[in-house]
Motif scaffolding. Structure first.
Motif, PDB file in Angstrom:
ATOM      1  N   ALA A   1     -31.473  92.872   2.159  1.00 41.76           N
ATOM      2  CA  ALA A   1     -30.196  92.816   1.774  1.00 41.76           C
ATOM      3  C   ALA A   1     -29.429  94.135   2.259  1.00 41.76           C
ATOM      4  CB  ALA A   1     -30.087  93.024   0.112  1.00 41.76           C
ATOM      5  N   TYR A   2     -27.995  94.181   2.871  1.00 46.10           N
ATOM      6  CA  TYR A   2     -27.440  95.506   2.864  1.00 46.10           C
ATOM      7  C   TYR A   2     -25.768  94.676   2.629  1.00 46.10           C
ATOM      8  CZ  TYR A   2     -26.336  92.560   7.356  1.00 46.10           C
ATOM      9  OH  TYR A   2     -25.955  92.047   8.585  1.00 46.10           O
TER      10      TYR A   2
ATOM     11  N   TYR B   1     -28.171  99.550   1.033  1.00 45.38           N
ATOM     12  CA  TYR B   1     -28.801  98.780   1.018  1.00 45.38           C
ATOM     13  C   TYR B   1     -30.213  98.625  -0.257  1.00 45.38           C
ATOM     14  CZ  TYR B   1     -32.584 102.318   2.208  1.00 45.38           C
ATOM     15  OH  TYR B   1     -33.824 103.410   2.200  1.00 45.38           O
ATOM     16  N   ASP B   2     -30.756  97.592   0.242  1.00 44.03           N
ATOM     17  CA  ASP B   2     -31.948  97.402  -1.041  1.00 44.03           C
ATOM     18  C   ASP B   2     -33.458  98.121  -1.174  1.00 44.03           C
ATOM     19  OD1 ASP B   2     -34.223  96.538  -2.446  1.00 44.03           O
ATOM     20  OD2 ASP B   2     -34.492  94.096  -1.690  1.00 44.03           O
ATOM     21  N   GLU B   3     -33.406  99.392  -1.979  1.00 45.96           N
ATOM     22  CA  GLU B   3     -34.079 100.137  -1.771  1.00 45.96           C
ATOM     23  C   GLU B   3     -35.223 100.084  -1.618  1.00 45.96           C
ATOM     24  OE1 GLU B   3     -35.050 104.260  -4.130  1.00 45.96           O
ATOM     25  OE2 GLU B   3     -33.578 103.224  -5.394  1.00 45.96           O
ATOM     26  N   SER B   4     -35.886  98.486  -2.289  1.00 50.68           N
ATOM     27  CA  SER B   4     -37.137  98.179  -2.603  1.00 50.68           C
ATOM     28  C   SER B   4     -37.468  98.503  -0.711  1.00 50.68           C
ATOM     29  CB  SER B   4     -37.150  97.055  -2.807  1.00 50.68           C
ATOM     30  OG  SER B   4     -36.504  95.681  -2.865  1.00 50.68           O
ATOM     31  N   ARG B   5     -37.127  97.921  -0.432  1.00 50.70           N
ATOM     32  CA  ARG B   5     -37.018  98.206   1.448  1.00 50.70           C
ATOM     33  C   ARG B   5     -37.040  98.855   2.393  1.00 50.70           C
ATOM     34  NH1 ARG B   5     -37.002  92.216   2.875  1.00 50.70           N
ATOM     35  NH2 ARG B   5     -38.452  93.269   4.765  1.00 50.70           N
ATOM     36  N   ARG B   6     -37.182 100.603   1.317  1.00 51.21           N
ATOM     37  CA  ARG B   6     -36.935 101.409   2.649  1.00 51.21           C
ATOM     38  C   ARG B   6     -37.855 101.736   3.484  1.00 51.21           C
ATOM     39  NH1 ARG B   6     -38.180 107.616   0.700  1.00 51.21           N
ATOM     40  NH2 ARG B   6     -36.115 108.016   2.000  1.00 51.21           N
TER      41      ARG B   6
END
Length: 372
Positions: free
Chosen positions: A98-99, A126-131
């Motif tokens: 997500a962004y 952006y979705d930090e969990s997907r860093r």
């Protein structure tokens, strides 16, 4: 019209007004176009005002070539960045990361021509969990990670592609850090896209809050923000001002909003220039679009007690900041000094120009900040 104590500032404000209100250029004898170009470059608004100068036929051939060279360079950069952003967004969609576009990526659509709104980088939440997935994706595309210890992961690729992927919008370590979550009001860009679109109200709040952060933290901000604000408040958008004003009060920046709106009216609508608005205008021209780097550095030196303390912090950030930038340190903290050495070599290879800029600014700071 606004009258300041600097002729080129007055001229620039007239040109910005003509550009955004699409009014013809008034008589303008005696303009020093070299000085005006220097100021416009510093504020990153030369693509905004050049069409006005061209329509007015006031540039001679040599002057027009000088201005146009900068515009062509900016357009080349814009085309390259647009193509790169589309490719990156396609991969984000594919990986379902997500962004959300921020700042200039959203606001440029309000300008008479999108090319008028210059941007030094691409700001994306952006979705930090997907860093980890994002970093892998960007490295695969040839990007270098320049900084990641604050609230964003900054990626660079020569000659001029810069992407700031924000994990959050405001830094808890700074004086101004409102509780603000634009995800809650965002809507899907398209059914098959991971992109979310920031609400127009939250777009306004973030534009104002981001500028206030720079203003309050003495980083500085340029006149381009007032251009953005004027267009945001004079578009066809129907905004929920009850929500905006309530959030501004909660953030503690309602007064700053009123001052900014007063300045916008003074620049673009012959409104009264109050003392607060004049102070904000002066501040915007002190250091260009990114603020006075020297002033910002002086504040940092004061914070760390001396030039030596500041320099030590820049060379050897805290362990927490290093762990944020180099995730391997979380499992192997004993490698800290190895990563300090790696970081210095890496920064020298990729950011030599900015390292030299900081050293030059450090040498020129006031004597009162030097070691006792």
């Amino acid at each position: 019209m606004i009258q300041t104590n600097r002729k080129e500032i007055d001229e620039l404000l007239v040109l910005l007004r003509c550009a955004l209100t699409e009014q013809p250029l008034p008589p303008c004898d005696g303009i020093d176009f070299d000085r005006l170009l220097t100021l416009a470059k510093r504020q990153q608004v030369y693509t905004m005002i050049l069409p006005v100068l061209e329509a007015g036929g006031v540039l001679d051939e040599a002057q027009h070539q000088a201005w146009n060279n900068y515009r062509l360079s900016e357009l080349t950069k814009m085309v390259t960045m647009d193509a790169e952003r589309r490719a990156i967004c396609a991969e984000l969609d594919k990986e379902n990361i997500a962004y959300m576009f921020l700042k200039g990526l959203e606001i440029r659509a309000y300008y008479p021509l999108e090319s008028m709104r210059q941007m030094s980088d691409n700001d994306i939440l952006y979705d930090e969990s997907r860093r980890d997935d994002l970093i892998k994706l960007m490295k695969k595309r040839g990007y270098y990670i320049g900084a990641s210890g604050g609230i964003s992961d900054d990626f660079y690729k020569k000659p001029y592609c810069t992407f700031e992927f924000h994990r959050t919008l405001f830094n808890p370590k700074e004086a101004f850090c409102p509780d603000f979550n634009p995800w809650q009001h965002a809507v899907a860009y398209a059914p098959d896209s991971a992109q979310r679109v920031i609400s127009r109200e939250d777009n306004y709040l973030y534009a104002l809050g981001h500028t206030y952060k720079h203003y309050a933290c003495v980083d500085g901000c340029g006149i381009r923000f007032i251009c953005d604000l004027y267009l945001l408040t004079h578009s066809d958008d129907v905004l929920d001002w009850e929500y905006i004003n309530r959030e501004l009060e909660r953030f503690g920046i309602a007064d700053f909003n009123r001052t900014a709106l007063t300045l916008s009216a003074a620049v673009f609508e012959d409104g009264e220039l109050t003392e607060d608005a004049k102070a904000l205008l002066d501040f915007m021209f002190e250091g260009g679009v990114f603020g006075a780097h020297k002033v910002d550095m002086q504040a940092e030196i004061a914070h760390y007690g001396s030039k030596t303390g500041y320099l030590w912090h820049r060379l050897f950030p805290s362990k927490a900041d290093m762990c944020a930038e180099y995730r391997a340190l979380r499992q192997k903290p004993y490698l800290l000094w190895y990563y300090y050495l790696y970081r210095l070599i890496d920064k020298y290879r990729h950011n030599r120009k900015y390292m030299q800029r900081d050293l030059d600014a450090l040498r020129k700071t006031n004597k009162k900040h030097e070691d006792k």
